[in-house]
Design a protein around this motif. Structure first.
Motif, PDB file in Angstrom:
ATOM      1  N   GLN A   1      34.991  47.145  43.914  1.00  0.00           N
ATOM      2  CA  GLN A   1      35.520  48.510  43.806  1.00  0.00           C
ATOM      3  C   GLN A   1      36.682  48.731  44.774  1.00  0.00           C
ATOM      4  O   GLN A   1      37.699  49.328  44.402  1.00  0.00           O
ATOM      5  CB  GLN A   1      34.409  49.516  44.079  1.00  0.00           C
ATOM      6  N   ARG A   2      36.531  48.249  46.009  1.00  0.00           N
ATOM      7  CA  ARG A   2      37.597  48.432  46.993  1.00  0.00           C
ATOM      8  C   ARG A   2      38.878  47.729  46.544  1.00  0.00           C
ATOM      9  O   ARG A   2      39.982  48.284  46.652  1.00  0.00           O
ATOM     10  CB  ARG A   2      37.153  47.907  48.362  1.00  0.00           C
ATOM     11  N   ARG A   3      38.757  46.522  46.056  1.00  0.00           N
ATOM     12  CA  ARG A   3      39.940  45.775  45.634  1.00  0.00           C
ATOM     13  C   ARG A   3      40.608  46.419  44.428  1.00  0.00           C
ATOM     14  O   ARG A   3      41.841  46.467  44.340  1.00  0.00           O
ATOM     15  CB  ARG A   3      39.566  44.319  45.338  1.00  0.00           C
ATOM     16  N   VAL A   4      39.802  46.923  43.502  1.00  0.00           N
ATOM     17  CA  VAL A   4      40.363  47.591  42.332  1.00  0.00           C
ATOM     18  C   VAL A   4      41.105  48.858  42.756  1.00  0.00           C
ATOM     19  O   VAL A   4      42.216  49.146  42.272  1.00  0.00           O
ATOM     20  CB  VAL A   4      39.254  47.909  41.300  1.00  0.00           C
ATOM     21  N   GLU A   5      40.507  49.632  43.647  1.00  0.00           N
ATOM     22  CA  GLU A   5      41.143  50.862  44.123  1.00  0.00           C
ATOM     23  C   GLU A   5      42.480  50.579  44.806  1.00  0.00           C
ATOM     24  O   GLU A   5      43.414  51.378  44.734  1.00  0.00           O
ATOM     25  CB  GLU A   5      40.206  51.595  45.086  1.00  0.00           C
ATOM     26  N   ARG A   6      42.579  49.418  45.472  1.00  0.00           N
ATOM     27  CA  ARG A   6      43.809  49.058  46.179  1.00  0.00           C
ATOM     28  C   ARG A   6      44.809  48.344  45.283  1.00  0.00           C
ATOM     29  O   ARG A   6      45.911  47.987  45.730  1.00  0.00           O
ATOM     30  CB  ARG A   6      43.474  48.158  47.371  1.00  0.00           C
ATOM     31  N   GLY A   7      44.413  48.094  44.034  1.00  0.00           N
ATOM     32  CA  GLY A   7      45.300  47.390  43.123  1.00  0.00           C
ATOM     33  C   GLY A   7      45.406  45.908  43.422  1.00  0.00           C
ATOM     34  O   GLY A   7      46.385  45.255  43.025  1.00  0.00           O
ATOM     35  N   GLN A   8      44.420  45.349  44.089  1.00  0.00           N
ATOM     36  CA  GLN A   8      44.433  43.930  44.434  1.00  0.00           C
ATOM     37  C   GLN A   8      43.805  43.092  43.317  1.00  0.00           C
ATOM     38  O   GLN A   8      42.988  43.576  42.538  1.00  0.00           O
ATOM     39  CB  GLN A   8      43.660  43.708  45.743  1.00  0.00           C
ATOM     40  N   ARG A   9      44.189  41.840  43.248  1.00  0.00           N
ATOM     41  CA  ARG A   9      43.623  40.926  42.263  1.00  0.00           C
ATOM     42  C   ARG A   9      42.146  40.686  42.581  1.00  0.00           C
ATOM     43  O   ARG A   9      41.741  40.672  43.743  1.00  0.00           O
ATOM     44  CB  ARG A   9      44.381  39.602  42.253  1.00  0.00           C
ATOM     45  N   THR A  10      41.374  40.489  41.522  1.00  0.00           N
ATOM     46  CA  THR A  10      39.935  40.268  41.698  1.00  0.00           C
ATOM     47  C   THR A  10      39.512  39.042  40.904  1.00  0.00           C
ATOM     48  O   THR A  10      40.089  38.722  39.856  1.00  0.00           O
ATOM     49  CB  THR A  10      39.120  41.473  41.214  1.00  0.00           C
ATOM     50  N   PHE A  11      38.512  38.347  41.413  1.00  0.00           N
ATOM     51  CA  PHE A  11      37.960  37.213  40.672  1.00  0.00           C
ATOM     52  C   PHE A  11      37.127  37.713  39.500  1.00  0.00           C
ATOM     53  O   PHE A  11      37.337  37.313  38.353  1.00  0.00           O
ATOM     54  CB  PHE A  11      37.117  36.332  41.599  1.00  0.00           C
ATOM     55  N   LEU A  12      36.183  38.605  39.770  1.00  0.00           N
ATOM     56  CA  LEU A  12      35.411  39.215  38.696  1.00  0.00           C
ATOM     57  C   LEU A  12      36.285  40.195  37.927  1.00  0.00           C
ATOM     58  O   LEU A  12      37.167  40.838  38.502  1.00  0.00           O
ATOM     59  CB  LEU A  12      34.191  39.946  39.264  1.00  0.00           C
ATOM     60  N   ASP A  13      36.038  40.310  36.630  1.00  0.00           N
ATOM     61  CA  ASP A  13      36.776  41.280  35.818  1.00  0.00           C
ATOM     62  C   ASP A  13      36.631  42.670  36.428  1.00  0.00           C
ATOM     63  O   ASP A  13      35.527  43.095  36.783  1.00  0.00           O
ATOM     64  CB  ASP A  13      36.206  41.274  34.396  1.00  0.00           C
ATOM     65  N   ASP A  14      37.750  43.369  36.552  1.00  0.00           N
ATOM     66  CA  ASP A  14      37.706  44.668  37.230  1.00  0.00           C
ATOM     67  C   ASP A  14      36.884  45.707  36.469  1.00  0.00           C
ATOM     68  O   ASP A  14      36.534  46.745  37.022  1.00  0.00           O
ATOM     69  CB  ASP A  14      39.105  45.194  37.540  1.00  0.00           C
TER      70      ASP A  14
END
Length: 263
Positions: A197-210
């Protein structure tokens, strides 16, 4: 009484040989079977045979059902069950299959006097309903099922929801085996979920599907897809999440892939 009758009926189903014409369908459309050993493949075929006998498939949106559709969906759904104590998704009576992306039926979301405001639902590729059917889109099923490494499999996703719903809640936690496992599950899943959730909120790339950041239920479904489709990467990126999923499903997909690549 009903459990006894169901067991007897399933024994009768399995007295019939597995249809030979189903095997090429599974080999062609269910890429993940290349990693199963002979015993797992036989178990999968037994599960598929029971699943097909007990579930009703309904073609929607003009889709004409055939063995390819039924067998492909059944095989994917039953892969999740290979290590579980289960009842072959006894709460799933029907699977509705559309040819391509579908919007759920319009519904009245608000009332102003006698005027209903009708909202059409968002486009979906699959949906699992509590105590109801599973809805799937055939072109999405094929796309995810044939590639066992792309991290997306709509059948895994929706039937993971059905496993989550077995305790009559949709909270990302399927029925587990006691307090220690619940504690471990909460810690491992919670850590990764909140990081996602934090990475998605920051617009960062994620390993797991957002999409897994939507809520806990979607996180479990996305994690399940990744566990089976990108197991070595999940083990490397989130080892504790992999471990609790391995303990729950009682399968080790990363070891399967390693074994396949070493042969």
């Amino acid at each position: 009484m009903f459990a006894w009758w169901r067991r007897l009926r399933r024994e009768k189903i399995l007295e019939e040989p597995f249809p030979r014409e189903y095997r090429p369908i599974i080999d062609r459309n269910v890429g993940i079977v290349r990693y199963l050993d002979a015993d797992e493949r036989k178990q999968l075929e037994d599960l598929v045979q029971v699943f097909l006998a007990e579930k009703t498939f309904v073609g929607c949106g003009g889709l004409e059902l055939d063995d390819e559709i039924r067998v492909t969906i059944a095989a994917n759904a039953c892969i999740l069950l290979l290590g579980l104590d289960h009842d072959v998704y006894s709460d799933v009576e029907s699977i509705l299959v559309y040819p391509s992306t579908v919007r759920p039926p319009a519904r009245v979301s608000n009332l102003v006097g006698n005027l209903g405001i009708v909202n059409e639902g968002p486009a979906i590729q699959g949906q699992a309903q509590m105590h109801g059917p599973v809805i799937l889109v055939w072109d999405a099923v094929k796309r995810g099922s044939r590639d066992p490494n792309n991290g997306h499999n709509v059948v895994f996703h929706e039937f993971a929801h059905k496993l989550d719903m077995l305790d009559n809640e949709i909270d990302g936690t399927p029925p587990l085996r006691g307090s220690p496992q619940y504690d471990e599950w909460s810690k491992a899943c919670g850590d990764v979920y909140f990081e996602l959730q934090r990475r998605v909120e920051r617009g960062q790339r994620t390993f797991l599907d957002d999409y897994g950041a939507t809520n806990e239920a979607e996180f479990f479904a996305v994690a399940t897809e990744t566990f089976f489709e990108k197991p070595r990467q999940l083990l490397r990126e989130h080892p504790e999440l992999y471990r609790v999923l391995q303990e729950y499903y009682r399968q080790d997909p990363a070891a399967r892939v390693e074994r396949a690549h070493s042969n």
